[in-house]
Enzyme design. Structure first.
Site, PDB file in Angstrom:
ATOM      1  N   GLU A  60       0.804  -1.215   0.000  1.00 40.39           N
ATOM      2  CA  GLU A  60       0.000   0.000   0.000  1.00 40.39           C
ATOM      3  C   GLU A  60       0.841   1.271   0.000  1.00 40.39           C
ATOM      4  O   GLU A  60       0.508   2.246  -0.675  1.00 40.39           O
ATOM      5  CB  GLU A  60      -0.950   0.003   1.205  1.00 40.39           C
ATOM      6  CG  GLU A  60      -2.186  -0.876   1.044  1.00 40.39           C
ATOM      7  CD  GLU A  60      -1.886  -2.350   1.223  1.00 40.39           C
ATOM      8  OE1 GLU A  60      -2.773  -3.171   0.913  1.00 40.39           O
ATOM      9  OE2 GLU A  60      -0.769  -2.689   1.673  1.00 40.39           O
ATOM     10  N   HIS A 129     -10.350  -5.879   9.792  1.00 39.47           N
ATOM     11  CA  HIS A 129     -11.108  -5.584   8.579  1.00 39.47           C
ATOM     12  C   HIS A 129     -12.372  -4.769   8.877  1.00 39.47           C
ATOM     13  O   HIS A 129     -13.216  -4.608   8.005  1.00 39.47           O
ATOM     14  CB  HIS A 129     -11.499  -6.874   7.853  1.00 39.47           C
ATOM     15  CG  HIS A 129     -10.352  -7.598   7.237  1.00 39.47           C
ATOM     16  ND1 HIS A 129      -9.369  -8.193   7.988  1.00 39.47           N
ATOM     17  CD2 HIS A 129     -10.017  -7.822   5.938  1.00 39.47           C
ATOM     18  CE1 HIS A 129      -8.489  -8.762   7.187  1.00 39.47           C
ATOM     19  NE2 HIS A 129      -8.850  -8.550   5.936  1.00 39.47           N
TER      20      HIS A 129
END
Length: 327
Positions: A60, A129
């Site tokens: 990322e 998550h």
């Protein structure tokens, strides 16, 4: 015209903007041949090719930094975070680079970048998550933050975000992708800094965003049966807040409850109530209330998960208590 699902509304917006402007490109994990983790970029790889819909490694910080460089050279990149929680790995690129380069370069560079993806508390996705990152990034100068809640505003805000010359963090909720509604015809674009007055009322102002818009709508229906007319505002823009719309509503109702999925400590509601207290204090008849998630990692167990976030019945109870207290 049949209804359009929210993830398809996002896809339509990206497709239309890529067709309109050859500088628009997409990058992220599995955005190409796979079509994105929630199919927001489905088939765009075949239509626009691998250079404009770029599959990246699982890194990322690297591909977000690459997007900053691409924006500096004149492109308009869209970065997909497979899950917004993973973008904590790119916090430096978003804050120090995206947010500050226009300023630190003396205006020589603009960073027209959209960082988008799914977040929020889903159905048993586990703590890592189920992140709500809006509060993490709220203090970062130089970026705009929006949270979509319907297919219509998803499409209109995505088009506006892509066209904006500043970096935009674009929050989508993992449980809203399958919402469906008819979209406006033509080149529909929403304002990035404007709240949505969802429902008018006279007794109390409910302020919310993202998935909680729909919890609040359920609550307002239940409150009607009790003779309480709630005004509902969907913030849409989390940075900056549309204080004009908020102040106007509080002047009418004199009561305000902020409903959020964000954590209570240091959350969006905390900042918003601070501003309301500063700017609307004389219009308030009752102290403002925050209804927020508990300050704990989101449990995997489904029943415990539901207990950590605000449910419609809690909105109803808090509103009834506030109204009765003022009688």
């Amino acid at each position: 015209m049949t209804g359009t699902l929210l993830f398809n509304a996002l896809r339509e917006a990206i497709d239309e903007e890529m067709a309109r402007d050859p500088r628009v490109c997409v990058m992220g994990e599995d955005v190409g041949a796979y079509g994105g983790s929630y199919k927001v970029t489905k088939d765009l790889y075949e239509k626009y090719g691998e250079l404009r819909v770029l599959d990246t490694p699982i890194a990322e910080n690297s591909f977000t930094g690459m997007a900053v460089g691409a924006a500096m050279t004149g492109l308009r990149p869209i970065v997909e975070g497979m899950n917004m929680g993973f973008l904590l790995l790119a916090f430096n690129q978003i804050s120090n680079n995206m947010g500050m380069l226009r300023y630190t370069s003396g205006g020589n560079f603009t960073i027209p970048t959209v960082v988008r993806g799914p977040g929020g508390v889903g159905r048993q996705l586990g703590a890592e998550h189920s992140q709500r990152l809006e509060a993490y990034f709220h203090a970062v100068p130089g970026i705009k933050i929006v949270a979509v809640s319907t297919p219509t505003n998803a499409k209109g805000l995505m088009k506006a975000a892509i066209r904006d010359d500043n970096p935009v963090l674009f929050f989508e909720h993992v449980l809203l992708y399958n919402l469906s509604e008819e979209l406006p015809e033509g080149d529909y674009v929403c304002a990035l800094d404007q709240a949505d007055l969802v429902q008018e009322g006279k007794d109390v102002t409910l302020i919310t965003y993202s998935r909680m818009r729909h919890h609040c709508l359920k609550a307002t229906e239940l409150l009607k049966a009790d003779g309480i007319e709630a005004e509902l505002i969907d913030l849409i823009s989390l940075k900056p807040f549309d204080m004009k719309t908020i102040s106007k509503s509080i002047k009418k109702t004199h009561r305000v409850i902020v409903v959020e999925e964000c954590m209570k400590t240091g959350g969006i509601g905390a900042e918003l109530i601070s501003l309301i207290t500063e700017e609307c204090f004389d219009d308030l008849d009752e102290r403002p209330i925050r209804l927020s998630s508990q300050d704990i990692p989101t449990p995997y167990n489904g029943q415990l998960e539901n207990l950590t976030i605000i449910q419609p019945h809690q909105i109803v109870e808090a509103t009834q208590k506030m109204i009765r207290k003022g009688l």
